[in-house]
Design a protein around this motif. Structure first.
Motif, mmCIF file in Angstrom:
data_model
loop_
_atom_site.group_PDB
_atom_site.id
_atom_site.type_symbol
_atom_site.label_atom_id
_atom_site.label_comp_id
_atom_site.label_asym_id
_atom_site.label_seq_id
_atom_site.Cartn_x
_atom_site.Cartn_y
_atom_site.Cartn_z
ATOM 1 N N LEU B 9 0.805 -1.200 -0.057
ATOM 2 C CA LEU B 9 -0.078 -0.031 -0.086
ATOM 3 C C LEU B 9 0.766 1.276 -0.203
ATOM 4 O O LEU B 9 0.589 2.365 -0.510
ATOM 5 C CB LEU B 9 -0.958 0.034 1.317
ATOM 6 C CG LEU B 9 -2.223 -0.845 0.940
ATOM 7 C CD1 LEU B 9 -2.933 -0.712 2.278
ATOM 8 C CD2 LEU B 9 -3.028 -0.288 -0.228
ATOM 9 N N ALA B 12 2.120 1.833 -3.412
ATOM 10 C CA ALA B 12 1.190 2.456 -4.078
ATOM 11 C C ALA B 12 0.839 3.792 -3.911
ATOM 12 O O ALA B 12 0.601 4.487 -4.639
ATOM 13 C CB ALA B 12 -0.237 1.528 -4.023
ATOM 14 N N LYS B 13 0.741 4.143 -2.687
ATOM 15 C CA LYS B 13 0.432 5.500 -2.283
ATOM 16 C C LYS B 13 1.878 6.441 -2.716
ATOM 17 O O LYS B 13 1.520 7.615 -3.193
ATOM 18 C CB LYS B 13 0.464 5.574 -0.844
ATOM 19 C CG LYS B 13 -0.894 5.400 -0.317
ATOM 20 C CD LYS B 13 -1.012 5.322 1.162
ATOM 21 C CE LYS B 13 -2.611 4.877 1.460
ATOM 22 N NZ LYS B 13 -2.743 4.521 3.122
ATOM 23 N N LEU B 15 3.628 6.054 -5.286
ATOM 24 C CA LEU B 15 3.299 6.154 -6.802
ATOM 25 C C LEU B 15 2.261 7.217 -6.996
ATOM 26 O O LEU B 15 2.385 8.094 -8.004
ATOM 27 C CB LEU B 15 3.127 5.128 -7.538
ATOM 28 C CG LEU B 15 2.005 4.236 -7.753
ATOM 29 C CD1 LEU B 15 1.390 4.756 -8.933
ATOM 30 C CD2 LEU B 15 2.456 2.851 -7.974
ATOM 31 N N MET B 16 1.356 7.311 -6.352
ATOM 32 C CA MET B 16 0.312 8.303 -6.258
ATOM 33 C C MET B 16 0.661 9.516 -6.211
ATOM 34 O O MET B 16 0.364 10.667 -6.880
ATOM 35 C CB MET B 16 -0.971 8.098 -5.396
ATOM 36 C CG MET B 16 -1.726 6.868 -5.463
ATOM 37 S SD MET B 16 -2.753 6.998 -6.862
ATOM 38 C CE MET B 16 -4.042 8.214 -6.185
ATOM 39 N N ALA B 20 7.624 7.805 -6.919
ATOM 40 C CA ALA B 20 8.062 6.595 -7.258
ATOM 41 C C ALA B 20 8.516 6.661 -8.812
ATOM 42 O O ALA B 20 8.235 5.821 -9.549
ATOM 43 C CB ALA B 20 7.195 5.412 -7.126
ATOM 44 N N ARG B 28 5.043 -0.383 -12.026
ATOM 45 C CA ARG B 28 4.030 0.520 -11.350
ATOM 46 C C ARG B 28 2.652 0.130 -11.442
ATOM 47 O O ARG B 28 1.768 -0.213 -10.448
ATOM 48 C CB ARG B 28 4.110 1.919 -11.888
ATOM 49 C CG ARG B 28 5.111 2.782 -11.164
ATOM 50 C CD ARG B 28 5.633 3.918 -12.197
ATOM 51 N NE ARG B 28 4.618 4.941 -11.981
ATOM 52 C CZ ARG B 28 4.584 6.007 -13.025
ATOM 53 N NH1 ARG B 28 5.604 6.207 -13.876
ATOM 54 N NH2 ARG B 28 3.661 6.893 -12.971
ATOM 55 N N VAL B 32 -0.011 -1.492 -8.781
ATOM 56 C CA VAL B 32 -1.231 -0.913 -8.701
ATOM 57 C C VAL B 32 -2.263 -2.336 -8.354
ATOM 58 O O VAL B 32 -3.219 -2.394 -7.609
ATOM 59 C CB VAL B 32 -1.840 -0.261 -9.855
ATOM 60 C CG1 VAL B 32 -3.416 0.045 -9.895
ATOM 61 C CG2 VAL B 32 -1.092 1.138 -9.873
ATOM 62 N N LYS B 34 -1.260 -5.163 -6.986
ATOM 63 C CA LYS B 34 -1.181 -5.683 -5.676
ATOM 64 C C LYS B 34 -1.767 -4.982 -4.557
ATOM 65 O O LYS B 34 -2.266 -5.566 -3.787
ATOM 66 C CB LYS B 34 0.490 -5.720 -5.540
ATOM 67 C CG LYS B 34 1.167 -6.862 -6.151
ATOM 68 C CD LYS B 34 2.595 -6.868 -5.730
ATOM 69 C CE LYS B 34 3.422 -7.756 -6.085
ATOM 70 N NZ LYS B 34 3.818 -7.674 -7.637
ATOM 71 N N ALA B 35 -1.845 -3.411 -4.900
ATOM 72 C CA ALA B 35 -2.496 -2.611 -3.979
ATOM 73 C C ALA B 35 -4.157 -3.061 -3.842
ATOM 74 O O ALA B 35 -4.477 -3.129 -2.708
ATOM 75 C CB ALA B 35 -2.450 -1.086 -4.256
#
Lengths: 92, 305
Positions: B9, B12-13, B15-16, B20, B28, B32, B34-35
């Protein structure tokens, strides 16, 4: 290493082939960053061809997760951006 | 395991937030996915609950992907139907052009061929769509088979895990089973979405073609609608029927005329001929000949004055 081509399936790939994959992936990312649709499509197709040529398809009934996931063949640049930043997938 | 999930998570955050940036598209996208899987796992108190919950979702998705295949097939059949209609229309227009030419009406033939070209253009467009829908249908069919295979594996493993492991031990096994299938589910879900989008676009275009055919712009042969080229051809052949009917009747009258004359219809016969002569006069030779005669004296007068 296991690579998935979205909409197509999973492939097992020798680690030796990953250097070339990473190079093409950088091209793909650079094309997205400078908003170059033609370069994006070329890089994406190059990447997918590389995976298909050097990978062997995984059996359908395997539950192995992929190390890397690639966008589908006919994806547009906007779609890939959406895949990367899709709201609602990730809370916060 | 919880820490691994949190890591997913976090990545993922990250990269948001764009931190990243140097991760590459492949990595990436997989993060996403996996998140998404981790988010579903986080919902469950007892990890074994996730097995039944996920299995239920898998079955739902299988139903959905099969429905997706059916939807695409329906769209494909609709396009196929339209292609047949347009082909019939195109053939009919060519027939009309041939007939019109036979009657010496090149203008009508041209009109028919113009419409034929338009129908042919639509037909070519539909052929491309048809191929796309066919490809989409095949892709979804394969995706559905792949998902089915994975769901079967998952079900077997689910029963083993539930029977063999305690809640505490089960987590690792579950994560292993779960990550692969949830990735597949995410992918299939995306494939369905893409197929739906494409199908919706094509349905909109198919609707437009239906409207075009209904409007008569391509002329709807199948609907049996009014068709101005056909009606003009019909009119021409109808008027030639009328002509032959007329001459037949005239022939009858001419053959019957002497009998009527003998019956003292002499005056009538002359009376009928007189208005005819009068009616023909404006177009005939008699009057134009008389008008110049009347005008001629006026000209020298103008010239003198």
């Amino acid at each position: 290493m296991i690579v998935r081509i979205s909409g197509e399936g999973q492939f097992s790939i020798d680690d030796a082939a990953t250097a070339e994959l990473n190079r093409l992936d950088s091209e793909l990312e650079a094309a997205v960053n400078r908003n170059d649709e033609a370069a994006f499509t070329a890089a994406l197709h190059g990447l997918l061809d590389q995976v298909r040529a050097h990978g062997s398809a995984l059996a359908a009934d395997t539950l192995e997760p992929s190390d890397l996931i690639l966008p589908p063949e006919d994806a547009s640049m906007d779609e890939v951006r959406e895949m990367l930043t899709e709201e609602g997938l990730i809370p916060g | 395991m919880i820490s691994a999930r949190s890591r997913g998570l976090m990545a993922a955050k990250m990269l948001m937030k764009g931190t990243a940036a140097r991760m590459g598209v492949m990595k990436r996208v997989s993060l996403v996915f996996k998140a998404k899987a981790n988010k579903a796992l986080d919902k469950m108190e007892d990890p074994r609950e996730t097995l039944d919950y996920s299995y239920q979702r898998q079955l739902e998705l299988l139903t959905k992907v099969r429905r997706g295949v059916a939807d695409v097939a329906t769209s494909r059949k609709r396009v196929e139907l339209q292609m047949n209609q347009l082909q019939q229309q195109s053939n009919k227009l060519e027939d009309q052009a041939r007939k019109a030419l036979g009657m010496g009406r090149e203008d009508l033939a041209r009109g028919a061929l113009e419409r034929k070209a338009s129908a042919q253009g639509q037909l070519n467009d539909l052929q491309v769509q048809y191929a796309q829908l066919q490809a989409e249908e095949e892709k979804l069919t394969v995706a559905s088979q792949r998902l089915q295979a994975k769901v079967d594996t998952f079900r077997t493993r689910k029963e083993t895990i539930k029977a063999t492991y305690t809640a505490a031990e089960a987590q690792t096994r579950i994560n292993e089973a779960f990550s692969g299938i949830s990735e597949e589910m995410g992918d299939v879900g995306m494939a369905i979405q893409r197929a739906e989008d494409k199908t919706a676009q094509m349905q909109a275009r198919a609707g437009a073609i239906d409207e075009l055919m209904a409007s008569g712009a391509l002329d709807d042969a199948v609907g049996g609608q009014r068709d101005d080229i056909q009606s003009e051809l019909d009119m021409m052949s109808a008027s030639s029927d009328v002509e032959s009917e007329l001459s037949r009747l005239k022939g009858e009258i001419t053959a019957g005329a002497p009998k009527q004359l003998e019956g003292g219809a002499n005056g009538n016969s002359q009376g009928a001929q007189a208005p005819q002569a009068g009616a023909q006069a404006p177009q005939g030779q008699a009057q134009p000949a008389s008008i110049p005669a009347a005008d001629r004296p006026a000209e020298p007068q103008d010239g003198e004055g």
